[in-house]
Design an enzyme around this catalytic site. Structure first.
Site, PDB file in Angstrom:
ATOM      1  N   GLU A 103     106.109 -24.056 138.670  1.00  0.00           N
ATOM      2  CA  GLU A 103     104.957 -24.899 138.328  1.00  0.00           C
ATOM      3  C   GLU A 103     104.854 -26.063 139.299  1.00  0.00           C
ATOM      4  O   GLU A 103     105.864 -26.541 139.822  1.00  0.00           O
ATOM      5  CB  GLU A 103     105.135 -25.477 136.909  1.00  0.00           C
ATOM      6  CG  GLU A 103     104.357 -24.738 135.832  1.00  0.00           C
ATOM      7  CD  GLU A 103     102.848 -25.018 135.871  1.00  0.00           C
ATOM      8  OE1 GLU A 103     102.310 -25.326 136.943  1.00  0.00           O
ATOM      9  OE2 GLU A 103     102.232 -24.921 134.799  1.00  0.00           O
ATOM     10  N   ASP A 104     103.642 -26.522 139.520  1.00  0.00           N
ATOM     11  CA  ASP A 104     103.467 -27.718 140.342  1.00  0.00           C
ATOM     12  C   ASP A 104     103.840 -28.969 139.550  1.00  0.00           C
ATOM     13  O   ASP A 104     104.493 -29.868 140.073  1.00  0.00           O
ATOM     14  CB  ASP A 104     102.031 -27.819 140.887  1.00  0.00           C
ATOM     15  CG  ASP A 104     100.975 -27.625 139.804  1.00  0.00           C
ATOM     16  OD1 ASP A 104     101.300 -27.061 138.745  1.00  0.00           O
ATOM     17  OD2 ASP A 104      99.832 -28.048 140.018  1.00  0.00           O
ATOM     18  N   ASP A 107     103.144 -32.179 132.872  1.00  0.00           N
ATOM     19  CA  ASP A 107     102.502 -33.441 132.489  1.00  0.00           C
ATOM     20  C   ASP A 107     102.808 -33.647 131.000  1.00  0.00           C
ATOM     21  O   ASP A 107     103.871 -34.153 130.642  1.00  0.00           O
ATOM     22  CB  ASP A 107     100.999 -33.278 132.778  1.00  0.00           C
ATOM     23  CG  ASP A 107     100.264 -34.586 132.879  1.00  0.00           C
ATOM     24  OD1 ASP A 107     100.460 -35.435 131.987  1.00  0.00           O
ATOM     25  OD2 ASP A 107      99.492 -34.782 133.820  1.00  0.00           O
ATOM     26  N   PHE A 156      97.522 -40.470 137.716  1.00  0.00           N
ATOM     27  CA  PHE A 156      96.782 -39.260 138.050  1.00  0.00           C
ATOM     28  C   PHE A 156      97.049 -38.912 139.500  1.00  0.00           C
ATOM     29  O   PHE A 156      96.640 -39.621 140.409  1.00  0.00           O
ATOM     30  CB  PHE A 156      95.284 -39.417 137.792  1.00  0.00           C
ATOM     31  CG  PHE A 156      94.580 -38.093 137.856  1.00  0.00           C
ATOM     32  CD1 PHE A 156      93.853 -37.714 138.973  1.00  0.00           C
ATOM     33  CD2 PHE A 156      94.711 -37.196 136.808  1.00  0.00           C
ATOM     34  CE1 PHE A 156      93.245 -36.466 139.043  1.00  0.00           C
ATOM     35  CE2 PHE A 156      94.108 -35.948 136.870  1.00  0.00           C
ATOM     36  CZ  PHE A 156      93.380 -35.574 137.986  1.00  0.00           C
ATOM     37  N   VAL A 157      97.780 -37.822 139.702  1.00  0.00           N
ATOM     38  CA  VAL A 157      98.188 -37.472 141.063  1.00  0.00           C
ATOM     39  C   VAL A 157      97.464 -36.229 141.554  1.00  0.00           C
ATOM     40  O   VAL A 157      97.106 -35.345 140.763  1.00  0.00           O
ATOM     41  CB  VAL A 157      99.723 -37.266 141.173  1.00  0.00           C
ATOM     42  CG1 VAL A 157     100.449 -38.579 140.987  1.00  0.00           C
ATOM     43  CG2 VAL A 157     100.230 -36.217 140.191  1.00  0.00           C
TER      44      VAL A 157
HETATM   45  C1  PRP Z   1      97.909 -28.194 135.600  1.00  0.00           C
HETATM   46  C2  PRP Z   1      99.254 -27.848 136.203  1.00  0.00           C
HETATM   47  C3  PRP Z   1     100.022 -27.312 135.031  1.00  0.00           C
HETATM   48  C4  PRP Z   1      99.465 -28.095 133.859  1.00  0.00           C
HETATM   49  C5  PRP Z   1     100.420 -29.163 133.466  1.00  0.00           C
HETATM   50  O1  PRP Z   1      97.153 -27.043 135.545  1.00  0.00           O
HETATM   51  O2  PRP Z   1      99.136 -26.895 137.236  1.00  0.00           O
HETATM   52  O3  PRP Z   1      99.832 -25.945 134.847  1.00  0.00           O
HETATM   53  O4  PRP Z   1      98.231 -28.664 134.302  1.00  0.00           O
HETATM   54  O5  PRP Z   1      99.910 -29.979 132.455  1.00  0.00           O
HETATM   55  P1  PRP Z   1     100.535 -30.101 130.993  1.00  0.00           P
HETATM   56  O6  PRP Z   1     102.015 -30.261 131.158  1.00  0.00           O
HETATM   57  O7  PRP Z   1      99.877 -31.338 130.442  1.00  0.00           O
HETATM   58  O8  PRP Z   1     100.177 -28.881 130.216  1.00  0.00           O
HETATM   59  P2  PRP Z   1      95.582 -27.025 135.233  1.00  0.00           P
HETATM   60  O9  PRP Z   1      95.393 -26.588 133.830  1.00  0.00           O
HETATM   61  O10 PRP Z   1      94.985 -28.328 135.665  1.00  0.00           O
HETATM   62  O11 PRP Z   1      95.055 -25.849 136.150  1.00  0.00           O
HETATM   63  P3  PRP Z   1      95.198 -25.662 137.749  1.00  0.00           P
HETATM   64  O12 PRP Z   1      96.652 -25.344 138.022  1.00  0.00           O
HETATM   65  O13 PRP Z   1      94.300 -24.514 138.053  1.00  0.00           O
HETATM   66  O14 PRP Z   1      94.783 -26.952 138.410  1.00  0.00           O
END
Ligand code: PRP
Length: 183
Positions: A103-104, A107, A156-157
């Site tokens: 995961e990136d 949050d 917000f990063v």
């Molecule tokens: C982002 C990120 C994680 C998730 C983390 O994805 O890549 O998957 O949010 O947030 P959390 O811990 O609050 O659940 P996003 O849903 O924005 O989709 P993306 O990866 O396509 O940008």
């Protein structure tokens, strides 16, 4: 692009591309050792994990296959909705596989805790998580994350895969988005 190219849209660089690459090498060495002789499958969570998966998987010395899951818990805004949708499921049967979710960012933790529960019923030999970034102050649920790149503040990063309204994913560094961009 680099942070200098968008300096009016960010307030601070949190992690540089060079710091990311160094940390990925360290974690890849750990993962190579931990999974030696095991059937490792890397599962990336689209779209944010594309950059970290590309660099992390190539830093490994083992020939780990990669699969992708697309889920989304965010719209165009900056706050997690807590609603997770599957947009693309895995192509791979997880049975007897040692799964490492890549995961990136963690949050609130809602996406991963939902994914871990979803994967638990698929017969994997083990399921662990590697998150490049983690925001300890934003956690709403505890997620057992075996490998963490960097703990960061609750700002917000964007960058290195992380977007705001689909922009900034191609920023090489991780930076704090200036409030005037999203307010
Ligand atoms: C982002 C990120 C994680 C998730 C983390 O994805 O890549 O998957 O949010 O947030 P959390 O811990 O609050 O659940 P996003 O849903 O924005 O989709 P993306 O990866 O396509 O940008």
């Amino acid at each position: 692009m680099r942070a200098d190219d968008v300096q009016n849209e960010i307030t601070k660089v949190l992690v540089t591309e060079e710091q990311i690459q160094r940390r990925l090498d360290e974690i890849a060495a750990q993962v190579d050792a931990d999974y030696a002789g095991k059937d490792l499958l890397l599962v990336g969570v689209l779209k944010g994990a594309v950059m970290v998966m590309a660099d992390f998987s190539r830093a490994l010395k083992s020939r780990a296959p990669v699969d992708w899951m697309a889920v989304s818990s965010y719209g165009a805004g900056t706050k997690s909705s807590g609603v997770v949708q599957i947009r693309k499921d895995l192509d791979t049967d997880l049975h007897d596989k040692h799964v490492l979710i890549v995961e990136d960012i963690i949050d609130s933790g809602l996406t991963l805790s939902w994914l871990l529960e979803n994967f638990a019923s698929r017969g994997a030999a083990s399921i662990e998580v590697f998150a490049l970034l983690r925001k300890p102050d934003a956690a709403k649920v505890e997620v057992n994350c075996r490998y963490v790149g960097f703990d960061i503040p609750n700002d917000f990063v964007v960058g290195y895969g992380l977007d705001y309204a689909e922009g900034y994913r191609n920023l090489r560094d991780v930076a704090v988005l200036a409030p005037h961009v999203y307010s």
